[in-house]
Design an enzyme around this catalytic site. Sequence first.
Site, mmCIF file in Angstrom:
data_model
loop_
_atom_site.group_PDB
_atom_site.id
_atom_site.type_symbol
_atom_site.label_atom_id
_atom_site.label_comp_id
_atom_site.label_asym_id
_atom_site.label_seq_id
_atom_site.Cartn_x
_atom_site.Cartn_y
_atom_site.Cartn_z
ATOM 1 N N ARG A 35 1.477 -1.187 0.059
ATOM 2 C CA ARG A 35 -0.059 0.049 0.348
ATOM 3 C C ARG A 35 0.518 1.162 0.226
ATOM 4 O O ARG A 35 1.614 1.449 0.679
ATOM 5 C CB ARG A 35 -0.829 -0.153 1.089
ATOM 6 C CG ARG A 35 -1.728 -1.277 1.618
ATOM 7 C CD ARG A 35 -3.120 -1.106 2.855
ATOM 8 N NE ARG A 35 -3.887 -2.201 2.220
ATOM 9 C CZ ARG A 35 -3.145 -3.295 3.360
ATOM 10 N NH1 ARG A 35 -2.208 -2.872 3.995
ATOM 11 N NH2 ARG A 35 -3.624 -4.456 3.728
ATOM 12 N N ASP A 36 0.508 2.694 -0.533
ATOM 13 C CA ASP A 36 1.639 3.351 -1.071
ATOM 14 C C ASP A 36 1.427 4.480 0.626
ATOM 15 O O ASP A 36 0.012 4.100 1.175
ATOM 16 C CB ASP A 36 0.555 4.286 -2.012
ATOM 17 C CG ASP A 36 1.566 5.241 -2.414
ATOM 18 O OD1 ASP A 36 2.490 5.684 -3.400
ATOM 19 O OD2 ASP A 36 2.235 6.318 -1.751
ATOM 20 N N ILE A 37 2.136 4.702 0.691
ATOM 21 C CA ILE A 37 2.184 5.432 2.184
ATOM 22 C C ILE A 37 1.216 6.736 2.310
ATOM 23 O O ILE A 37 1.055 7.077 3.374
ATOM 24 C CB ILE A 37 3.897 5.420 2.755
ATOM 25 C CG1 ILE A 37 4.023 6.254 4.231
ATOM 26 C CG2 ILE A 37 4.882 6.685 2.366
ATOM 27 C CD1 ILE A 37 5.199 5.612 4.988
ATOM 28 N N HIS A 105 7.303 1.355 -11.061
ATOM 29 C CA HIS A 105 6.789 0.490 -10.053
ATOM 30 C C HIS A 105 5.050 1.171 -11.024
ATOM 31 O O HIS A 105 5.478 2.160 -10.812
ATOM 32 C CB HIS A 105 6.498 1.370 -8.637
ATOM 33 C CG HIS A 105 6.849 2.815 -8.116
ATOM 34 N ND1 HIS A 105 7.845 2.949 -8.561
ATOM 35 C CD2 HIS A 105 6.323 3.775 -7.796
ATOM 36 C CE1 HIS A 105 8.139 4.365 -8.341
ATOM 37 N NE2 HIS A 105 6.490 5.079 -8.542
ATOM 38 N N HIS A 107 1.585 2.663 -9.484
ATOM 39 C CA HIS A 107 0.562 2.989 -8.965
ATOM 40 C C HIS A 107 -0.751 2.280 -9.102
ATOM 41 O O HIS A 107 -1.495 2.896 -10.486
ATOM 42 C CB HIS A 107 0.026 4.573 -8.633
ATOM 43 C CG HIS A 107 1.231 5.372 -8.576
ATOM 44 N ND1 HIS A 107 1.823 5.769 -7.348
ATOM 45 C CD2 HIS A 107 2.690 5.507 -9.501
ATOM 46 C CE1 HIS A 107 2.331 6.867 -6.540
ATOM 47 N NE2 HIS A 107 3.619 6.211 -8.256
HETATM 48 P P1 5GP Z 1 6.561 7.704 -7.280
HETATM 49 O O1 5GP Z 1 6.469 9.546 -6.960
HETATM 50 O O2 5GP Z 1 7.808 7.833 -7.554
HETATM 51 O O3 5GP Z 1 5.726 7.913 -8.565
HETATM 52 O O4 5GP Z 1 5.548 7.069 -6.420
HETATM 53 C C1 5GP Z 1 6.863 6.663 -5.132
HETATM 54 C C2 5GP Z 1 5.400 5.942 -4.336
HETATM 55 O O5 5GP Z 1 6.174 5.489 -3.563
HETATM 56 C C3 5GP Z 1 4.834 7.767 -3.523
HETATM 57 O O6 5GP Z 1 4.026 7.771 -3.411
HETATM 58 C C4 5GP Z 1 5.172 7.541 -1.666
HETATM 59 O O7 5GP Z 1 4.149 7.634 -1.249
HETATM 60 C C5 5GP Z 1 5.546 5.980 -2.233
HETATM 61 N N1 5GP Z 1 6.732 5.458 -0.846
HETATM 62 C C6 5GP Z 1 7.613 6.252 -0.640
HETATM 63 N N2 5GP Z 1 8.359 5.693 0.069
HETATM 64 C C7 5GP Z 1 6.987 4.843 0.528
HETATM 65 C C8 5GP Z 1 8.185 3.675 1.640
HETATM 66 O O8 5GP Z 1 8.444 3.776 2.779
HETATM 67 N N3 5GP Z 1 6.383 3.121 1.876
HETATM 68 C C9 5GP Z 1 5.505 3.176 1.265
HETATM 69 N N4 5GP Z 1 4.922 1.980 1.065
HETATM 70 N N5 5GP Z 1 5.063 3.943 0.065
HETATM 71 C C10 5GP Z 1 5.965 4.373 -0.195
#
Ligand code: 5GP
Length: 131
Positions: A35-37, A105, A107
Amino acid sequence: MTERVGTEPSVFTRILRGEIPSEIVLQTDDVFVIRDIAPQAPIHLLVIPKTDEHPDVVSLAAHDPRLLAHMVEVANVAAAQAGATDFRLIFNTGAGAGQTVFHVHAHVLASQAVPLGERTMAGGMPAGEGA
Ligand code: 5GP
């Protein structure tokens, strides 16, 4: 914070290793789901290859399209497991598009499943901007 490709393991590799706490809600030999944090929708999952060799989806598609197809397959299963029938699949690609973790990754964004007939009342599209 923006995480660049380098010698340091990505935050997702560290989660996979158990160095950073996060529940893995689904996994296969090649992919895991958390799950996204910072969720941007009622259901916000991240589908992540276990390998960190591809910084973004363009690299992944060029070098391992089978793994990309597997991510889509896993996203579908993970969304269903979370209770969603329909979902958005987003690959932020490049810092200018909001990518902060350079370990590819996907979403998965969705509303909670809504029984047929009630969809117009509560089943609108999730807010996905900035995901
Ligand atoms: P991006 O911005 O690269 O597309 O997505 C990275 C995602 O990773 C972000 O939505 C962010 O909230 C999530 N994220 C970053 N660090 C962590 C973490 O430690 N745990 C979780 N579950 N999600 C994370």
